[in-house]
Write an enzyme that holds these catalytic residues in place. Structure first.
Site, PDB file in Angstrom:
ATOM      1  N   LYS A 175      39.145  54.584  13.153  1.00 30.39           N
ATOM      2  CA  LYS A 175      40.424  54.660  13.871  1.00 30.39           C
ATOM      3  C   LYS A 175      41.551  54.561  12.861  1.00 30.39           C
ATOM      4  O   LYS A 175      41.370  54.029  11.766  1.00 30.39           O
ATOM      5  CB  LYS A 175      40.541  53.497  14.856  1.00 30.39           C
ATOM      6  CG  LYS A 175      41.509  53.728  15.994  1.00 30.39           C
ATOM      7  CD  LYS A 175      40.872  54.523  17.122  1.00 30.39           C
ATOM      8  CE  LYS A 175      41.714  54.524  18.363  1.00 30.39           C
ATOM      9  NZ  LYS A 175      40.924  54.871  19.548  1.00 30.39           N
TER      10      LYS A 175
HETATM   11  P1  NAD Z   1      49.495  58.338  25.616  1.00 25.71           P
HETATM   12  O1  NAD Z   1      50.362  58.255  24.424  1.00 25.71           O
HETATM   13  O2  NAD Z   1      49.246  59.668  26.206  1.00 25.71           O
HETATM   14  O3  NAD Z   1      50.086  57.379  26.759  1.00 25.71           O
HETATM   15  C1  NAD Z   1      50.346  56.022  26.518  1.00 25.71           C
HETATM   16  C2  NAD Z   1      51.033  55.455  27.745  1.00 25.71           C
HETATM   17  O4  NAD Z   1      51.189  54.049  27.562  1.00 25.71           O
HETATM   18  C3  NAD Z   1      52.431  56.017  27.981  1.00 25.71           C
HETATM   19  O5  NAD Z   1      52.630  56.227  29.367  1.00 25.71           O
HETATM   20  C4  NAD Z   1      53.339  54.885  27.495  1.00 25.71           C
HETATM   21  O6  NAD Z   1      54.614  54.868  28.103  1.00 25.71           O
HETATM   22  C5  NAD Z   1      52.520  53.683  27.922  1.00 25.71           C
HETATM   23  N1  NAD Z   1      52.929  52.454  27.236  1.00 25.71           N
HETATM   24  C6  NAD Z   1      53.205  52.281  25.930  1.00 25.71           C
HETATM   25  N2  NAD Z   1      53.640  51.029  25.710  1.00 25.71           N
HETATM   26  C7  NAD Z   1      53.610  50.387  26.910  1.00 25.71           C
HETATM   27  C8  NAD Z   1      53.941  49.090  27.341  1.00 25.71           C
HETATM   28  N3  NAD Z   1      54.371  48.162  26.479  1.00 25.71           N
HETATM   29  N4  NAD Z   1      53.776  48.789  28.658  1.00 25.71           N
HETATM   30  C9  NAD Z   1      53.354  49.721  29.542  1.00 25.71           C
HETATM   31  N5  NAD Z   1      53.030  50.977  29.188  1.00 25.71           N
HETATM   32  C10 NAD Z   1      53.163  51.301  27.886  1.00 25.71           C
HETATM   33  O7  NAD Z   1      48.120  57.608  25.195  1.00 25.71           O
HETATM   34  P2  NAD Z   1      46.664  57.827  25.807  1.00 25.71           P
HETATM   35  O8  NAD Z   1      45.967  58.819  24.984  1.00 25.71           O
HETATM   36  O9  NAD Z   1      46.756  58.006  27.276  1.00 25.71           O
HETATM   37  O10 NAD Z   1      45.996  56.416  25.470  1.00 25.71           O
HETATM   38  C11 NAD Z   1      46.162  55.294  26.325  1.00 25.71           C
HETATM   39  C12 NAD Z   1      45.076  54.275  26.022  1.00 25.71           C
HETATM   40  O11 NAD Z   1      43.785  54.857  26.241  1.00 25.71           O
HETATM   41  C13 NAD Z   1      45.037  53.743  24.589  1.00 25.71           C
HETATM   42  O12 NAD Z   1      44.614  52.410  24.603  1.00 25.71           O
HETATM   43  C14 NAD Z   1      43.998  54.616  23.934  1.00 25.71           C
HETATM   44  O13 NAD Z   1      43.413  54.008  22.794  1.00 25.71           O
HETATM   45  C15 NAD Z   1      43.003  54.742  25.065  1.00 25.71           C
HETATM   46  N6  NAD Z   1      42.106  55.894  24.970  1.00 25.71           N
HETATM   47  C16 NAD Z   1      42.595  57.153  24.883  1.00 25.71           C
HETATM   48  C17 NAD Z   1      41.701  58.220  24.832  1.00 25.71           C
HETATM   49  C18 NAD Z   1      42.168  59.642  24.802  1.00 25.71           C
HETATM   50  O14 NAD Z   1      41.327  60.543  24.893  1.00 25.71           O
HETATM   51  N7  NAD Z   1      43.450  59.937  24.715  1.00 25.71           N
HETATM   52  C19 NAD Z   1      40.328  57.980  24.845  1.00 25.71           C
HETATM   53  C20 NAD Z   1      39.862  56.678  24.969  1.00 25.71           C
HETATM   54  C21 NAD Z   1      40.764  55.636  25.035  1.00 25.71           C
END
Ligand code: NAD
Length: 429
Positions: A114
């Site tokens: 990561k």
């Molecule tokens: P993204 O950037 O598309 O979205 C992140 C979201 O979190 C946004 O809506 C943002 O406004 C919100 N956010 C940020 N800070 C915040 C706060 N303090 N309080 C409330 N909301 C807040 O990211 P994503 O790809 O959707 O990833 C989200 C989570 O899922 C992360 O933990 C990531 O590691 C995990 N994840 C993502 C994937 C993937 O395929 N994208 C896969 C597995 C896990």
């Protein structure tokens, strides 16, 4: 020129403490081999790069980027790149370790990695973000590669950023190998070797686990009320697929605000708003603002944290009324928060199972790129469903075998695979 440091700092805080608490608990419960435990307690390598980038106004800014490679016993390192002010060595280390467990649990031939860049991407123009991404890729150099370490999208990174990484990486290779290196990253746009459906893979997988959870309770997701923290890639697609099951989104929270509507928020209308309002839910007319601190305590059946780590803690876990927390985010529940949820009989679908649809989708993309083939979205989603359902069943059986919770049992399934690999191969030399 960027500089590279490889090393291991011995400190524990934040998400790193959470992932190590979880690991040690599972290692104790299963009686993990002591040498394997020692190996897995450390990361293999930690790369920190500082690199200069020219800004639109002609000035130079120096950025710090990270890539932590935890373990590659089962295959190349795999995991996302995050662009966020909270990115540092400790969070990259924790998230890399979670990836090792996640890929092992899903039965994929990958290890865990990561990284990311410590920036608030909203402060930069698109052209600046492209230059930052390309220069970061150049600084990482051959520390990533299609058979070594394969990044993917994470918080604030997307298919466009993956395309820039692939293009930069391939451009530094000899001409006759350029087109055979596109799978250095996954989550690319479909025109650049990306997988049709990779965007929705994680959210789709979250809903597969919720369907399996409901089935075990002889319940139906139809009519269940749920709340989502984070309305980015994972949050939106989870809501999209939960709407198809007839579940009702009553509240959503992101970095810009918290919204509530008892009769249900339309995920597609909210998504359209977010797309045209700087990725923010604030200002959406189809729901009313509510106090952020009351979010997790809302009356509902399902909580889906899909934003950052350490969101469910001793401060708010006791207020949660839902039956289940489906961890779309990585590490959303800290150790104290989890203990409170257990005490209150709130079930947890652990992150390494719940959000594994993304890395499974990435694996399919990587395989197809290696074979220079394209996949069909219906086949991709079916493969994700198969793998997650298999993993869910293994987790449920192992939980019964050890009389333990689902997170510990998910770790045990993953750790058994890693333990066997080490026992079969021994240690070189
Ligand atoms: P993204 O950037 O598309 O979205 C992140 C979201 O979190 C946004 O809506 C943002 O406004 C919100 N956010 C940020 N800070 C915040 C706060 N303090 N309080 C409330 N909301 C807040 O990211 P994503 O790809 O959707 O990833 C989200 C989570 O899922 C992360 O933990 C990531 O590691 C995990 N994840 C993502 C994937 C993937 O395929 N994208 C896969 C597995 C896990």
């Amino acid at each position: 020129m960027g500089t590279t440091e490889v090393g291991q700092t011995q400190y524990r805080q934040g998400m790193y403490k959470v992932v190590m608490d979880q690991f040690e608990r599972a290692a104790d419960v299963m009686g993990l081999d002591a040498s394997v435990r020692e190996i897995l307690s450390r990361t293999n390598s930690e790369i920190v790069v500082h690199f200069p980038v020219r800004m639109d106004d002609g000035s130079i800014e120096v950025f710090t980027g990270y890539r932590v490679q935890h373990n590659n016993a089962l295959g190349p390192y795999k995991g996302g790149l995050r662009y966020h002010p909270t990115v540092d060595i400790e969070s990259a280390r924790a998230l890399a370790i979670w990836m090792t467990w996640k890929t092992a649990l899903a039965g994929l031939p990958y290890g865990g990695g990561k990284g990311g860049v410590q920036i608030d991407p909203k402060r930069y123009s698109r052209v600046e973000l492209e230059r930052i991404t390309r220069r970061f890729t150049y600084a990482l150099g051959d520390n990533i590669g299609p058979d070594l370490d394969i990044p993917a999208p994470d918080v604030n990174t997307n298919s466009q950023i993956m395309a820039w990484i692939a293009d930069t990486y391939c451009s530094t290779k000899p001409a006759n190998t350029r087109s055979s290196n596109m799978h250095v990253v996954t989550g690319k746009p479909t025109g650049s070797g990306g997988l049709d459906g990779r965007d929705r893979a994680t959210g789709f997988g979250v809903v597969v686990t919720l369907k399996a959870w409901a089935q075990r309770r002889n319940a139906d997701l139809k009519g269940m009320r749920y709340i989502v923290q984070g309305f980015g890639n994972v949050g939106y697609w989870t809501a999209h697929f939960l709407a198809r099951e007839g579940a009702v989104l009553v509240a959503v929270q992101d970095a810009s605000g918290t919204l509530y509507k008892a009769e249900g928020i339309d995920p597609e209308a909210l998504h359209a708003h977010v797309e045209t309002n700087a990725a923010s839910v604030a200002g959406f007319k189809g729901a009313a603002p509510m106090p952020a601190e009351e979010f997790f305590g809302l009356d509902c059946d399902i909580v889906v944290p899909a934003a950052l780590g350490n969101q469910i803690t001793a401060t708010n876990a006791g207020s949660i009324k839902a039956k289940v927390v489906a961890e779309g985010a990585n590490g959303p529940t800290d150790t104290e928060g989890e203990a409170i949820l257990h005490r209150n009989h709130v079930e947890i679908i652990p992150d390494i199972l719940c959000n594994s649809g993304g890395v499974i989708g990435s694996y399919i993309e990587w395989l197809l790129n290696r074979r220079m083939e394209h996949g069909r979205i219906d086949e991709v989603l079916r493969m994700i469903e198969d793998k997650i359902t298999t993993a869910f069943t293994q987790v449920a059986h192992t939980a019964a075998e050890f009389d333990t919770d689902w997170r510990t049992s998910a770790y045990i399934v993953a750790l058994r695979r890693l333990e066997s690999a080490y026992k079969e191969r021994g240690i070189f030399p």
